[in-house]
Each structure stands twice: as C-alpha cells, then as structure tokens.
Scaffold this motif. Structure first.
Motif, mmCIF file in Angstrom:
data_model
loop_
_atom_site.group_PDB
_atom_site.id
_atom_site.type_symbol
_atom_site.label_atom_id
_atom_site.label_comp_id
_atom_site.label_asym_id
_atom_site.label_seq_id
_atom_site.Cartn_x
_atom_site.Cartn_y
_atom_site.Cartn_z
ATOM 1 N N GLY A 16 -10.448 -57.009 -29.783
ATOM 2 C CA GLY A 16 -11.874 -56.823 -29.276
ATOM 3 C C GLY A 16 -11.634 -55.615 -28.397
ATOM 4 N N ASP A 17 -10.276 -55.082 -28.073
ATOM 5 C CA ASP A 17 -10.211 -53.957 -27.106
ATOM 6 C C ASP A 17 -10.472 -52.668 -27.981
ATOM 7 O OD1 ASP A 17 -10.126 -52.972 -24.503
ATOM 8 O OD2 ASP A 17 -7.837 -53.389 -24.410
ATOM 9 N N LYS A 18 -11.454 -52.341 -28.348
ATOM 10 C CA LYS A 18 -11.500 -51.266 -29.364
ATOM 11 C C LYS A 18 -11.823 -49.891 -28.904
ATOM 12 C CE LYS A 18 -13.848 -54.712 -32.298
ATOM 13 N NZ LYS A 18 -15.102 -54.872 -33.147
ATOM 14 N N TYR A 19 -12.520 -49.705 -27.808
ATOM 15 C CA TYR A 19 -13.221 -48.407 -27.555
ATOM 16 C C TYR A 19 -12.320 -48.102 -25.995
ATOM 17 C CZ TYR A 19 -16.761 -49.359 -30.944
ATOM 18 O OH TYR A 19 -17.272 -49.471 -31.913
ATOM 19 N N GLY A 20 -12.250 -46.728 -25.899
ATOM 20 C CA GLY A 20 -11.920 -46.141 -24.439
ATOM 21 C C GLY A 20 -11.777 -44.739 -24.444
ATOM 22 N N GLU A 21 -11.413 -44.294 -23.202
ATOM 23 C CA GLU A 21 -11.610 -42.850 -23.129
ATOM 24 C C GLU A 21 -10.231 -42.241 -22.825
ATOM 25 O OE1 GLU A 21 -13.145 -40.407 -19.133
ATOM 26 O OE2 GLU A 21 -14.128 -42.203 -19.467
ATOM 27 N N ILE A 22 -10.000 -41.117 -23.494
ATOM 28 C CA ILE A 22 -8.790 -40.332 -23.371
ATOM 29 C C ILE A 22 -8.573 -39.738 -21.704
ATOM 30 C CG2 ILE A 22 -7.339 -38.323 -24.250
ATOM 31 C CD1 ILE A 22 -8.896 -38.460 -26.795
ATOM 32 N N VAL A 23 -7.680 -40.255 -21.291
ATOM 33 C CA VAL A 23 -6.987 -39.703 -19.906
ATOM 34 C C VAL A 23 -6.205 -38.523 -19.980
ATOM 35 C CG1 VAL A 23 -6.045 -40.358 -17.690
ATOM 36 C CG2 VAL A 23 -7.633 -42.093 -19.157
ATOM 37 N N ALA A 24 -5.226 -38.550 -20.906
ATOM 38 C CA ALA A 24 -4.226 -37.426 -21.155
ATOM 39 C C ALA A 24 -3.807 -37.330 -22.342
ATOM 40 C CB ALA A 24 -2.954 -37.917 -20.096
ATOM 41 N N VAL A 25 -3.194 -36.172 -22.701
ATOM 42 C CA VAL A 25 -2.698 -35.720 -24.132
ATOM 43 C C VAL A 25 -1.406 -35.131 -23.703
ATOM 44 C CG1 VAL A 25 -2.998 -34.464 -26.055
ATOM 45 C CG2 VAL A 25 -4.853 -35.442 -24.807
ATOM 46 N N SER A 26 -0.452 -35.815 -24.644
ATOM 47 C CA SER A 26 1.151 -35.380 -24.356
ATOM 48 C C SER A 26 1.129 -33.910 -24.899
ATOM 49 C CB SER A 26 1.951 -36.278 -25.369
ATOM 50 O OG SER A 26 1.878 -36.032 -26.650
ATOM 51 N N THR A 27 1.869 -33.040 -24.228
ATOM 52 C CA THR A 27 2.289 -31.896 -24.524
ATOM 53 C C THR A 27 3.092 -31.458 -25.988
ATOM 54 O OG1 THR A 27 3.983 -31.571 -23.096
ATOM 55 C CG2 THR A 27 1.815 -30.923 -22.339
ATOM 56 N N ARG A 28 3.915 -32.352 -26.244
ATOM 57 C CA ARG A 28 4.542 -32.381 -27.302
ATOM 58 C C ARG A 28 4.369 -33.140 -28.517
ATOM 59 N NH1 ARG A 28 10.383 -34.397 -25.753
ATOM 60 N NH2 ARG A 28 10.579 -34.288 -27.892
ATOM 61 N N SER A 29 4.403 -32.719 -29.830
ATOM 62 C CA SER A 29 4.098 -33.877 -30.922
ATOM 63 C C SER A 29 5.271 -34.582 -31.184
ATOM 64 C CB SER A 29 3.741 -32.851 -31.975
ATOM 65 O OG SER A 29 2.552 -32.041 -31.941
ATOM 66 N N HIS A 79 0.362 -35.772 -31.678
ATOM 67 C CA HIS A 79 0.394 -36.022 -29.964
ATOM 68 C C HIS A 79 0.286 -37.662 -29.557
ATOM 69 C CE1 HIS A 79 0.503 -31.621 -29.017
ATOM 70 N NE2 HIS A 79 -0.452 -31.516 -30.144
ATOM 71 N N THR A 80 0.656 -37.906 -28.648
ATOM 72 C CA THR A 80 0.381 -39.151 -27.996
ATOM 73 C C THR A 80 -0.758 -39.228 -27.080
ATOM 74 O OG1 THR A 80 2.888 -39.755 -28.305
ATOM 75 C CG2 THR A 80 1.400 -41.128 -26.888
ATOM 76 N N PHE A 81 -1.594 -39.978 -26.839
ATOM 77 C CA PHE A 81 -2.829 -40.142 -26.155
ATOM 78 C C PHE A 81 -2.618 -41.059 -25.148
ATOM 79 C CE2 PHE A 81 -4.689 -38.276 -29.960
ATOM 80 C CZ PHE A 81 -5.176 -37.043 -29.672
ATOM 81 N N THR A 82 -2.862 -40.946 -23.699
ATOM 82 C CA THR A 82 -3.164 -41.866 -22.854
ATOM 83 C C THR A 82 -4.532 -42.350 -22.847
ATOM 84 O OG1 THR A 82 -1.104 -41.043 -21.597
ATOM 85 C CG2 THR A 82 -2.504 -42.887 -20.555
ATOM 86 N N ILE A 117 -2.946 -47.236 -21.900
ATOM 87 C CA ILE A 117 -2.154 -47.562 -23.014
ATOM 88 C C ILE A 117 -1.747 -46.295 -23.464
ATOM 89 C CG2 ILE A 117 -2.964 -49.890 -23.622
ATOM 90 C CD1 ILE A 117 -4.369 -48.719 -26.148
ATOM 91 N N LYS A 118 -0.551 -45.916 -24.241
ATOM 92 C CA LYS A 118 -0.220 -44.880 -25.007
ATOM 93 C C LYS A 118 -0.474 -45.035 -26.245
ATOM 94 C CE LYS A 118 2.987 -42.815 -21.587
ATOM 95 N NZ LYS A 118 2.157 -41.851 -21.151
ATOM 96 N N VAL A 119 -1.304 -44.180 -27.068
ATOM 97 C CA VAL A 119 -1.597 -44.500 -28.512
ATOM 98 C C VAL A 119 -1.217 -43.146 -29.403
ATOM 99 C CG1 VAL A 119 -3.466 -44.842 -30.338
ATOM 100 C CG2 VAL A 119 -3.728 -45.743 -27.961
#
Length: 72
Positions: free
Chosen positions: A22-35, A48-51, A61-63
């Motif tokens: 049920g934890d489906k939606y969120g807001e991007i806080v940070a984006v990694s600089t490296r792929s 990239h990895t999103f926080t 969370i990191k996604v």
C-alpha cells in the motif's frame, strides 16, 4: 546542479513489495549522480537511483529507476 526530477511525484512499480503493502506514491528528494546497476555496479544501463520520501510510511527509500512506473 539540481536535477529537474527532484520534487516530482512518483508511483512505484506494482511488482515491488512496498507497492503491494500500500505504500505506492512518494516524492523524489534526491537523484544519484552516477548511473549504476545493482547486479553489476560497473554496468550503467539500469539508470540512476532515486531517494524517495514515501507518503504512507513517511520513510526515505532508495529506488532504482527501473522500479518506478511513472513520474508526474
């Protein structure tokens, strides 16, 4: 330099454990600089990895980019 995706809303992929709970939606806080790839860190094809700050749980969370269905 800031990424234009920071502050956007996201929906996790339905195959993820958090989406099924049920934890489906969120807001991007940070984006990694490296792929990177979780299977092979030297392989940049997975993107990239999103926080993400999740709405329901309030956790950060990191996604991986592949586990996000849509950015709106």
């Amino acid at each position: 330099m800031t990424d234009s995706r920071v502050g956007k809303r996201v929906q996790l992929h339905p195959a993820t454990d958090r989406w099924m709970r049920g934890d489906k939606y969120g807001e991007i806080v940070a984006v990694s600089t490296r792929s990177r790839s979780y299977l092979d860190p030297r392989d940049p094809r997975n993107g990239h990895t999103f926080t993400v700050l999740m709405d329901r749980s309030g956790q950060r969370i990191k996604v991986a980019e592949g586990n996000i269905v849509e950015v709106f």
